[in-house]
Design an enzyme around this catalytic site. Structure first.
Site, mmCIF file in Angstrom:
data_model
loop_
_atom_site.group_PDB
_atom_site.id
_atom_site.type_symbol
_atom_site.label_atom_id
_atom_site.label_comp_id
_atom_site.label_asym_id
_atom_site.label_seq_id
_atom_site.Cartn_x
_atom_site.Cartn_y
_atom_site.Cartn_z
ATOM 1 N N LYS A 167 0.910 -1.147 -0.088
ATOM 2 C CA LYS A 167 0.150 0.012 0.020
ATOM 3 C C LYS A 167 0.710 1.365 0.035
ATOM 4 C CE LYS A 167 -3.533 2.472 2.682
ATOM 5 N NZ LYS A 167 -4.479 2.146 4.051
ATOM 6 N N GLU A 171 -3.438 7.113 2.246
ATOM 7 C CA GLU A 171 -3.692 7.272 3.528
ATOM 8 C C GLU A 171 -2.246 7.415 4.477
ATOM 9 O OE1 GLU A 171 -6.532 4.079 4.323
ATOM 10 O OE2 GLU A 171 -8.123 5.394 3.582
ATOM 11 N N ARG A 204 -1.220 -2.090 -4.630
ATOM 12 C CA ARG A 204 -2.586 -1.616 -4.431
ATOM 13 C C ARG A 204 -2.911 -0.475 -5.260
ATOM 14 N NH1 ARG A 204 -4.449 -0.855 0.782
ATOM 15 N NH2 ARG A 204 -6.563 -2.153 0.528
ATOM 16 N N ASP A 245 -14.686 2.571 -1.490
ATOM 17 C CA ASP A 245 -14.102 1.693 -0.513
ATOM 18 C C ASP A 245 -15.087 0.739 0.189
ATOM 19 O OD1 ASP A 245 -12.359 0.828 1.388
ATOM 20 O OD2 ASP A 245 -12.345 2.686 2.811
ATOM 21 N N GLU A 273 -16.547 -4.203 7.162
ATOM 22 C CA GLU A 273 -16.424 -2.887 7.775
ATOM 23 C C GLU A 273 -17.510 -1.829 7.597
ATOM 24 O OE1 GLU A 273 -12.812 -1.065 5.882
ATOM 25 O OE2 GLU A 273 -13.047 0.821 6.747
ATOM 26 N N HIS A 401 -21.077 5.723 1.752
ATOM 27 C CA HIS A 401 -20.310 6.239 2.519
ATOM 28 C C HIS A 401 -21.235 7.097 3.727
ATOM 29 C CE1 HIS A 401 -16.494 6.594 4.558
ATOM 30 N NE2 HIS A 401 -15.687 6.257 3.606
#
Ligand code: GCU
Length: 576
Positions: A167, A171, A204, A245, A273, A401
């Site tokens: 990754k 983030e 990723r 996501d 999640e 979201h």
């Protein structure tokens, strides 16, 4: 391995009561890398894990290997999984130290007889953190040499090590762009280190570090598509199923069908999640089927995601699929008995991405819960309907979201306090007095353009955009008439109500099966369904109370009135 897979297939035939008198079965897995990604931290916690602690007990390793690791490997082999990335993509460089590598090797030894290879998430800045170098610039000779030496060290301990998962520049994670290099520079440098050992680098595509004011849904494509054809032969690009996501529902990611000269593999999320953690019963095979069956039109009609992924469309040499695991130390592995079915479904789809959700459900029910035909019928229906129902009570009609910040459990459509706009629900739903939804057409962000024609045309046009993606691609007036003839507002409220009604009906159906399922598991599932009902009501009431402040329309007949005020919903992050 063929003998082992064959033995497991034979056991499946027995357990599902198939005839075995004239067996003549020939199968091979359609995808090569069938991987579970564990987001496990070295302290034993699991990022987005809802089934206990990490199965890897680093303190006890390498001397003591928990016997459950063998069970884990065997369970994976029985559904065709052949690789496991042990650590979180938000990686700690420490996993690459000699001390940890010995522990990793002990795990690899247990997995090996079951054909499960070990992979590691690699922190891009490890040459600085562990090697004492001043930089992790992928074009720096010392950096490349450090990774090469590290790879050699790993392969000495673990000759069949799978490779690195990375990754990068996402983030807050380090990556090649930190040094003004490209994603291809970063991936190819690592690929060169593992290539002599036949290892791979899985890079990723979950990348969205971009300028303010952009549309996050378009970021991965903008960042990575220009590098099509630029990656080394042992690099795979791992792309989440949808462009944002792991939402309860997303359209397929436009990188599927958008990179004809790159080895692309999907990343699915088995752990829930954004789907009620391990409290909500959701059979994810249904969602994954929708994704795999999506037609990208990359090479005319019939260019489904499955055909991109299995290599038949672009003759991809290496193929695969990764799933973010939902396992942990809970006695039942996944926190909720039914969610073992998602681990199962993921494995079966990596073996054969054409399997129907019904077949997968039937197999799992017969091997896990019951052979009673009526009970099977009820349970299979519950499983197959569950995904649509959860979308109904969380994010119907293309909403996405709307989750509480941080933990992502309950509803918080009002949320607007995150440091980045694109972590806030208000950024995604854009509700105002006129309507609701994210305009991704030419009058908005225009990221719909990343899809091939005619998908792009279908999504762009309000009258041809499927209801399920309406508010994903359009900002729609409250009084707009949707396909049913109802106004958008009425339709939205009825979807929320339907989701609640489904959970109530499901609780009754499940209760009626008490003499068909063993009492422990029956009671455990019943308890979880109680939570799911409470949460479904919470979702409906919190979302409708909030959206009503914009729509200023009343709830239509059949939609139950929320019990609390908006302020009360806003005050409480978790009810349980
Ligand atoms: C989501 C998730 C993070 C995770 C990230 C990723 O944003 O909330 O916990 O690290 O995805 O896939 O990298």
């Amino acid at each position: 391995m063929g003998a082992l897979y064959g033995a497991f297939h034979f056991l499946r035939l027995l357990q599902t009561l198939q005839p075995i008198d004239k067996l003549d079965v020939s199968q091979k897995p359609r995808l090569q890398l069938r991987l579970l990604d564990h987001w496990d931290n070295l302290d034993g916690s699991i990022e987005r894990g809802y089934a206990g602690r990490s199965l890897w007990d680093w303190k006890a390793l390498p001397e003591n290997v928990d016997s459950r690791l063998r069970d884990y490997a065997r369970a994976n082999a029985s559904i065709g999984i052949n690789g496991s990335t042990l650590n979180n993509v938000n990686a700690n460089a420490q996993i690459l130290t000699a001390e940890y590598l010995r522990r990793v090797a002990a795990i690899a030894d247990v997995f090996r007889p079951y054909g499960v290879k070990v992979y590691l998430s690699a922190r891009f800045s490890a040459p600085i953190e562990l090697g004492g170098l001043k930089t992790a610039d992928p074009l720096d000779a010392e950096v490349a040499a450090w990774w090469k030496q590290k790879a050699d060290e790993i392969y000495k301990l673990i000759p069949d090590f799978g490779g690195f998962l990375v990754k990068a520049n996402s983030e807050g994670q380090p990556g090649p762009r930190t040094y003004h290099r490209t994603h291809a520079d970063g991936a190819n440098m690592l690929a060169a280190a593992v290539a002599p050992h036949k290892g791979v680098v899985i890079w990723r595509a979950f990348v969205y570090d971009m300028k303010p004011g952009y549309d996050r849904a378009g970021a991965a494509y903008e960042n990575l598509q220009p590098f099509d054809g630029k990656f080394a032969p042992n690099v795979l690009l791992q792309v989440k199923n949808g462009p944002i996501d792991f939402q309860p529902r997303e359209p397929f990611h436009p990188l599927f069908g958008g990179m004809s000269r790159t080895q692309v593999i999907p990343e699915l999320q088995i752990t829930q999640e954004y789907l009620g953690f391990s409290n909500h019963l959701v059979f994810l095979a249904q969602m994954w089927r929708e994704f795999l069956d999506s037609d990208t039109y990359a090479s005319g009609p019939g260019s489904t995601v499955t055909k991109v992924v299995d290599g038949s469309l672009y003759h991809q040499r290496l193929t695969g699929m990764a799933g973010v695991a939902n396992t942990g130390t809970d006695r039942n592995w996944t926190g909720h008995h039914f969610l073992q079915g998602n681990w199962y479904a993921f494995g079966r789809l990596t073996w054969n991405p054409d399997l129907s959700s019904r077949q997968i459900a039937d197999e799992w029910i017969a091997m896990t819960l019951t052979h009673d035909p009526k009970a099977t019928e009820t349970i299979a229906r519950m499983m197959l309907e569950s995904h649509e129902a959860v979308v109904d009570y969380m994010t119907p009609l293309g909403l996405h979201h709307l989750f509480w910040g941080g933990h992502h459990y309950g509803p918080a459509p009002w949320w607007n306090t995150e440091p980045r706009d694109d972590w806030n629900p208000v950024y995604y739903h854009r509700a105002d007095a006129e309507g609701i939804g994210f305009d991704r057409t030419a009058t908005g962000s225009n990221t719909v353009n990343q899809y091939h024609w005619p998908v792009r045309g279908q999504f762009s046009n309000l009258s041809t955009c499927p209801d399920r993606f309406l508010l994903w691609f359009h900002h729609v007036p409250w009084d707009y008439r949707v396909r049913s003839g109802r106004t958008l507002w009425d339709e939205m409220t009825l979807h929320y109500q339907h989701g609640v009604a489904w959970v109530r009906a499901t609780r009754k159906d499940w209760d009626a099966l008490s003499d068909k399922i063993d009492p422990d598991r029956h009671a455990a599932v019943a308890k979880k369904l109680t939570i799911q009902e409470r949460d479904a009501i919470w979702w409906k009431d919190a979302c409708l109370t909030y959206f009503q402040t914009f729509s200023e329309r009343s709830l239509p007949a059949g939609v139950e009135k929320p019990a609390k005020t908006l302020a009360e919903y806003q005050a409480k992050s978790l009810q349980w």
